[in-house]
Scaffold this motif. Structure first.
Motif, mmCIF file in Angstrom:
data_model
loop_
_atom_site.group_PDB
_atom_site.id
_atom_site.type_symbol
_atom_site.label_atom_id
_atom_site.label_comp_id
_atom_site.label_asym_id
_atom_site.label_seq_id
_atom_site.Cartn_x
_atom_site.Cartn_y
_atom_site.Cartn_z
ATOM 1 N N LEU A 313 0.816 -1.206 0.000
ATOM 2 C CA LEU A 313 0.000 0.000 0.000
ATOM 3 C C LEU A 313 0.858 1.268 0.000
ATOM 4 C CD1 LEU A 313 -2.793 -1.071 2.524
ATOM 5 C CD2 LEU A 313 -2.901 -1.028 0.031
ATOM 6 N N TYR A 314 1.973 1.242 0.712
ATOM 7 C CA TYR A 314 2.817 2.436 0.762
ATOM 8 C C TYR A 314 3.470 2.710 -0.590
ATOM 9 C CZ TYR A 314 5.205 6.047 3.399
ATOM 10 O OH TYR A 314 5.598 7.261 3.895
ATOM 11 N N LEU A 315 3.819 1.668 -1.319
ATOM 12 C CA LEU A 315 4.369 1.870 -2.653
ATOM 13 C C LEU A 315 3.326 2.474 -3.588
ATOM 14 C CD1 LEU A 315 6.591 -1.291 -3.185
ATOM 15 C CD2 LEU A 315 7.283 1.006 -2.490
ATOM 16 N N GLN A 316 2.073 2.073 -3.452
ATOM 17 C CA GLN A 316 1.019 2.689 -4.259
ATOM 18 C C GLN A 316 0.902 4.182 -3.956
ATOM 19 O OE1 GLN A 316 -2.606 0.527 -3.595
ATOM 20 N NE2 GLN A 316 -1.806 -1.400 -4.421
ATOM 21 N N TYR A 317 0.956 4.507 -2.678
ATOM 22 C CA TYR A 317 0.897 5.921 -2.296
ATOM 23 C C TYR A 317 2.103 6.687 -2.833
ATOM 24 C CZ TYR A 317 1.705 9.940 0.718
ATOM 25 O OH TYR A 317 1.995 11.189 1.192
ATOM 26 N N SER A 318 3.284 6.114 -2.714
ATOM 27 C CA SER A 318 4.494 6.790 -3.197
ATOM 28 C C SER A 318 4.457 6.986 -4.704
ATOM 29 C CB SER A 318 5.736 5.980 -2.800
ATOM 30 O OG SER A 318 5.857 5.892 -1.397
ATOM 31 N N GLN A 319 3.963 6.007 -5.422
ATOM 32 C CA GLN A 319 3.893 6.143 -6.872
ATOM 33 C C GLN A 319 2.956 7.273 -7.289
ATOM 34 O OE1 GLN A 319 2.652 2.588 -8.868
ATOM 35 N NE2 GLN A 319 3.526 3.227 -10.838
ATOM 36 N N SER A 320 1.830 7.372 -6.628
ATOM 37 C CA SER A 320 0.906 8.465 -6.954
ATOM 38 C C SER A 320 1.516 9.824 -6.614
ATOM 39 C CB SER A 320 -0.407 8.274 -6.195
ATOM 40 O OG SER A 320 -0.199 8.339 -4.778
ATOM 41 N N CYS A 321 2.227 9.903 -5.501
ATOM 42 C CA CYS A 321 2.873 11.172 -5.137
ATOM 43 C C CYS A 321 3.966 11.545 -6.131
ATOM 44 C CB CYS A 321 3.447 11.084 -3.726
ATOM 45 S SG CYS A 321 2.207 10.988 -2.422
ATOM 46 N N LEU A 322 4.755 10.566 -6.550
ATOM 47 C CA LEU A 322 5.838 10.842 -7.495
ATOM 48 C C LEU A 322 5.303 11.260 -8.856
ATOM 49 C CD1 LEU A 322 8.275 7.919 -6.604
ATOM 50 C CD2 LEU A 322 8.633 10.350 -6.143
ATOM 51 N N CYS A 323 4.242 10.602 -9.306
ATOM 52 C CA CYS A 323 3.654 10.979 -10.605
ATOM 53 C C CYS A 323 3.145 12.420 -10.577
ATOM 54 C CB CYS A 323 2.534 10.028 -10.972
ATOM 55 S SG CYS A 323 3.087 8.346 -11.356
ATOM 56 N N GLN A 324 2.597 12.807 -9.480
ATOM 57 C CA GLN A 324 2.089 14.166 -9.373
ATOM 58 C C GLN A 324 3.230 15.178 -9.263
ATOM 59 O OE1 GLN A 324 -0.580 14.695 -6.099
ATOM 60 N NE2 GLN A 324 -0.983 16.871 -6.544
ATOM 61 N N ALA A 325 4.273 14.834 -8.520
ATOM 62 C CA ALA A 325 5.377 15.776 -8.328
ATOM 63 C C ALA A 325 6.264 15.887 -9.557
ATOM 64 C CB ALA A 325 6.213 15.366 -7.121
ATOM 65 N N MET A 326 6.398 14.809 -10.326
ATOM 66 C CA MET A 326 7.271 14.813 -11.501
ATOM 67 C C MET A 326 6.566 15.197 -12.788
ATOM 68 S SD MET A 326 9.531 11.381 -10.839
ATOM 69 C CE MET A 326 10.540 11.194 -9.383
ATOM 70 N N SER A 327 5.311 15.527 -12.717
ATOM 71 C CA SER A 327 4.570 15.884 -13.923
ATOM 72 C C SER A 327 5.098 17.196 -14.487
ATOM 73 C CB SER A 327 3.078 15.997 -13.606
ATOM 74 O OG SER A 327 2.363 16.400 -14.749
ATOM 75 N N LEU A 328 5.377 17.208 -15.789
ATOM 76 C CA LEU A 328 5.899 18.392 -16.454
ATOM 77 C C LEU A 328 4.829 19.154 -17.216
ATOM 78 C CD1 LEU A 328 9.192 16.846 -17.864
ATOM 79 C CD2 LEU A 328 8.888 18.155 -15.754
ATOM 80 N N GLU A 329 3.628 18.681 -17.231
ATOM 81 C CA GLU A 329 2.552 19.344 -17.940
ATOM 82 C C GLU A 329 1.994 20.467 -17.076
ATOM 83 O OE1 GLU A 329 -0.321 16.448 -18.919
ATOM 84 O OE2 GLU A 329 0.997 15.309 -20.271
#
Length: 873
Positions: A313-329
């Motif tokens: 579950l923590y990896l799912q949370y981290s992945q969502s946070c990283l996708c949002q923080a690394m978004s260049l759009e």
């Protein structure tokens, strides 16, 4: 005076003496005398003297069989008469010895009187009845049993052998009593020890039962009150007792029975309900991105053995946070949220809105380094915030390693795509191939075999005009075909071996290299951080495994010690002091095989960075050669700004004295270009790129610059050659310079007036040049021509300083004990060989100059000596 006390000489009486020391001395003296007496009698018996008496005594002893009982009265009388007549029979000892041959050997005299022990079996049949009746009477009267020492004491109480036998039996009896008493005491101690162990085990079981009950009650109450943290800690305490993880050993069956089945059932129910409640709340926190809820619930997962679910579950949370923080759009249609804009004191809402709009426009127009910085910063920030908690709470399930892998995968995927896209957009590969071709042409032009620049001379002009350039008189356009030096310099700079056409101008290529260097710097910084995090996770994982193995080993040793405690006392006492031997357990082998590799040695990001580093090094080489070529062209068309005072040693200002040492700015421009190029490569942090740049610097300075400076020194020697150069003569460059100065008279300060003014003459003297002005002008030309020799000395000193500067940068910016760092240091130390090359070239140039001037100097001396001799005559 103290009364004399008689000291006993026998062993039995000496035991009761008040002075043990004196008794022992007396006993030792008596024993020594007895031994000497026995030795003397044995020697006499072996020599044959006294044989009759001894033989008779021996025969009497054999006939009486004294070792089975007392001799009969008749035989005792006979032996007594034989011993009394020993003196009479001694006169016949020689006859008896000759008649019997000296055999058998008689007994010593001291043993003849020794008592013989009597046993019931040695008595005759006639005496058996008497002896039996005596024994029965003794037994009926409760008399002590007759022993050998008592029998000997009755027969001969004063003999030393009797005393020794009595003492031996007394000591043996004492030792037997001590042994029997010690055995009984040991048995009692073992029984007490076993009783103590039983009591300790019962007390421990009772303590475990109470702790289990207390933990069950505390966990149930906390769960009812929704205090999940307290409930989880209570469950952890109970599980630690039941499974032996609390340090006090595993709870036994008796402890479980004392705790009661109801308590254990309540504990199992509490665990089930608590796991379900925490799991649901954790999933909700992950879906909502509730950082506070995750921070509260994550430490509880390890207490309930829910690490696997927590990691997932923590990896799912981290992945969502990283996708949002690394978004260049950038969503331009979304309204501006002023709550995310930092507000300064006195700033209005309109100013805050303008700042937010500027930030949005900057994000839309962000460069590649800015995009990479955003991705890398998001990855680093997430790891720094979340890795400590994950390692503490989910480390047993390798949650920290999984988090590092996830962050790197997310960052690497985006970074590689951006770098590949940017390389394709800039056509980096094609540009590098063209740059390599241009660099080859420039190397061949200045340091190759063909040396294309020699067709038009080193300076790109006729040798007739070289003296005018050196003298500063070449600004007029008539002598140069109507073209001044600046125009010729600009035309020569356009002949750059195709650098501007194929690669671009210097400023554009330099800006592109700055961008690529920044890209590599961001990538290398992130690479170092993620590698460091990986090493720390592996180190923490090993420490946890080692601690777990040590705890398991300690519990196993404790159980073995408890199982062997009751066997024997020696084992119980020696077990704690026995040094522990590290034995290879199966768990150790499993842990060694279970070592994970968080990051591979070479990732896709490393491959892209290495590719960019290779292209970067090629572009830096081409740019360095182009910069040095620009300096070469500027030095080929010098003006007053070309010459400066020597920056090493004791040099005076060149404008203040015509005898001051000069140098050209060629060395400073070339060394500045080399230093800037190499330090920019060092700033990337990529060791391979830095090593390649250091090798480029060493190669370009050691081949191209050395060749150019050597040829300029040769030209300087030709400029001061007597009769052909600037010195006195009827032909050559000196005469050409003087003729040029006269032809350009009256055309402003660039003609003779300019030359005279620079030489120190007055401007009004334009018709002709005074001898002093000519002398000054000649000395100035010689100083400028000698600047080419000084350049070799200056470049050697500058290169030595450059090596020190590079080594300092390597020590400050790279790991101290890395293999790549040592390789980089070796590349930088290659500048030491370049320094030696410059020094040797300077020595050769000075030797050539001396060989050129020395014949003219000898001629002047000879002429002067000859004139003086003629005047005297």
């Amino acid at each position: 005076m103290a009364p004399f006390v008689e000291i006993p000489t026998d062993l039995v009486d000496s035991l009761g003496c008040k002075s043990p020391h004196d008794a022992l001395l007396a006993l030792a003296n008596e024993s020594e005398q007895m031994a000497a007496k026995l030795a003397e009698e044995l020697a006499l018996s072996l020599s044959g003297r006294g044989g009759s008496g001894s033989s008779a005594s021996d025969a009497t002893c054999k006939s009486s069989k004294y070792h089975h009982g007392h001799p009969s009265p008749s035989k005792r009388k006979m032996s007594k008469s034989i011993m009394e007549g020993g003196d009479n029979s001694s006169s016949n000892s020689k006859d008896d010895a000759s008649r019997r041959g000296g055999f058998p050997i008689p007994l010593p005299r001291s043993l003849r009187d020794a008592p013989r022990p009597v046993t019931p079996a040695s008595s005759s049949s006639a005496d058996n009845g008497d002896n039996d009746s005596t024994v029965e009477n003794n037994n009926n009267n409760n008399n002590p049993t007759a022993t050998t020492s008592r029998t000997l004491h009755k027969s001969n109480p004063s003999h030393p052998l009797t005393h020794a036998t009595l003492a031996t039996e007394s000591i043996l009896s004492s030792l037997s009593k001590i042994a029997s008493g010690g055995s009984a005491a040991s048995s009692e101690m073992r029984a007490l020890e076993q009783q103590r162990q039983c009591l300790d085990a019962e007390a421990l079981d009772l303590e475990h039962a109470l702790q289990i009950r207390e933990g069950c009650v505390r966990g149930g109450d906390s769960l009812m009150g929704r205090r999940y943290g307290d409930a989880a800690r209570a469950v952890k305490d109970v599980n630690g007792i039941l499974e032996g993880r609390a340090g006090g050993g595993r709870a036994s069956e008796r402890a479980r029975e004392l705790a009661g089945g109801d308590a254990l059932a309540a504990h199992a129910k509490t665990v089930e309900v608590l796991k379900r409640a925490i799991g649901e709340r954790y999933e909700t926190a992950v879906q909502n991105g509730d950082v506070a809820g995750l921070s509260e619930l994550t430490p509880l997962l390890g207490m309930l053995d829910m690490e696997e679910l927590g990691v997932k579950l923590y990896l799912q949370y981290s992945q969502s946070c990283l996708c949002q923080a690394m978004s260049l759009e950038v969503d331009t249609s979304a309204p501006i949220d002023l709550s995310n804009v930092p507000q300064e004191e006195g700033m209005s809402r309109a100013a805050m809105r303008r700042r937010a709009e500027e930030q949005r426009r900057a994000e839309q127009n962000s460069t590649v380094p800015m995009k990479l910085a955003k991705i890398y910063n998001a990855a680093v920030t997430h790891l720094r915030h979340h890795l400590p908690m994950v390692a503490y709470a989910l480390g047993e399930a390798d949650g920290d390693a999984a988090l590092v892998q996830l962050v790197h995968v997310e960052a690497e995927k985006r970074a590689v795509d951006i770098l590949r896209e940017h390389m394709a957009e800039k056509e980096l590969g094609r540009t590098v191939r063209r740059a390599e071709m241009v660099a080859s042409k420039m190397e061949d032009r200045y340091a190759g075999v063909s040396r294309g620049g020699e067709e038009d001379g080193l300076f790109g002009m006729d040798e007739t005009n070289i003296a005018n350039v050196i003298m500063g008189l070449g600004a007029g356009g008539d002598a140069l075909g109507g073209v001044d030096i600046v125009t010729r310099r600009n035309a020569a700079q356009r002949e750059d071996c195709g650098f501007t056409i194929e690669v671009g101008n210097l400023s554009d290529v330099d800006a592109a290299l700055e961008e690529w260097a920044l890209v590599m710097q961001h990538t290398e910084s992130y690479e170092r951080f993620i590698r460091h995090a990986s090493r720390e996770v592996i180190k923490a994982r090993k420490l946890r495994k080692e601690q777990k193995r040590e705890e398991t080993r300690r519990l196993k040793e404790m159980e073995e010690a408890n199982s062997h405690e009751g066997t024997e006392e020696s084992t119980l006492l020696s077990t704690p002091t026995t040094p522990r031997k590290k034995v290879m357990d199966p768990d150790d082998e499993t842990d060694q095989e279970d070592d994970i590799e968080i990051l591979p040695p070479h990732t896709a990001l490393n491959e892209v960075a290495a590719e960019i580093g290779g292209h970067y090094s090629s572009l830096e080489r081409c740019l360095l050669l182009a910069g040095m070529q620009r300096a070469f062209v500027h030095a080929n068309f010098p003006d007053d700004s070309t010459f400066t005072e020597v920056a090493i040693g004791n040099a005076h200002h060149y404008g203040a004295s015509t005898r001051s040492a000069l140098q050209t700015n060629l060395v400073e421009e070339c060394l500045f270009a080399a230093r800037r190029s190499t330090l920019r490569a060092f700033a990337t942090g990529h060791a391979m790129t830095a090593s390649a740049a250091a090798n480029v610097c060493v190669d370009v300075l050691g081949r191209v610059l050395l060749e150019v400076l050597t040829r300029r020194a040769e030209l300087g020697a030709s400029l001061v050659k007597p009769g052909e150069g600037l010195l006195d003569g009827q032909s050559g460059l000196g005469q050409a310079a003087f003729s040029f100065a006269r032809s350009t008279a009256g055309k402003g300060l660039r003609g003779v007036q300019g030359a005279a003014a620079r030489a120190g003459a007055k401007v009004g003297d334009a018709g002709e040049e005074t001898p002093e002005a000519v002398r000054r002008r000649t000395l100035l030309g010689v100083a400028r021509a000698a600047a080419n020799f000084n350049d070799l000395e200056v470049v050697a000193d500058y290169t030595k300083r450059l090596e020190v500067n590079f080594l300092r940068e390597v020590d400050a910016g790279y790991p101290p004990r890395g293999h790549d760092t040592e390789q980089l240091r070796m590349c930088v130390k290659g500048l030491g060989g370049v320094v030696e090359s410059f020094v040797q070239a300077s020595s050769r140039s000075m030797e050539g100059l001396i060989s050129t001037i020395l014949p003219r100097a000898r001629q002047i001396v000879n002429d002067a000596v000859g004139q003086e001799g003629g005047g005297t005559g």
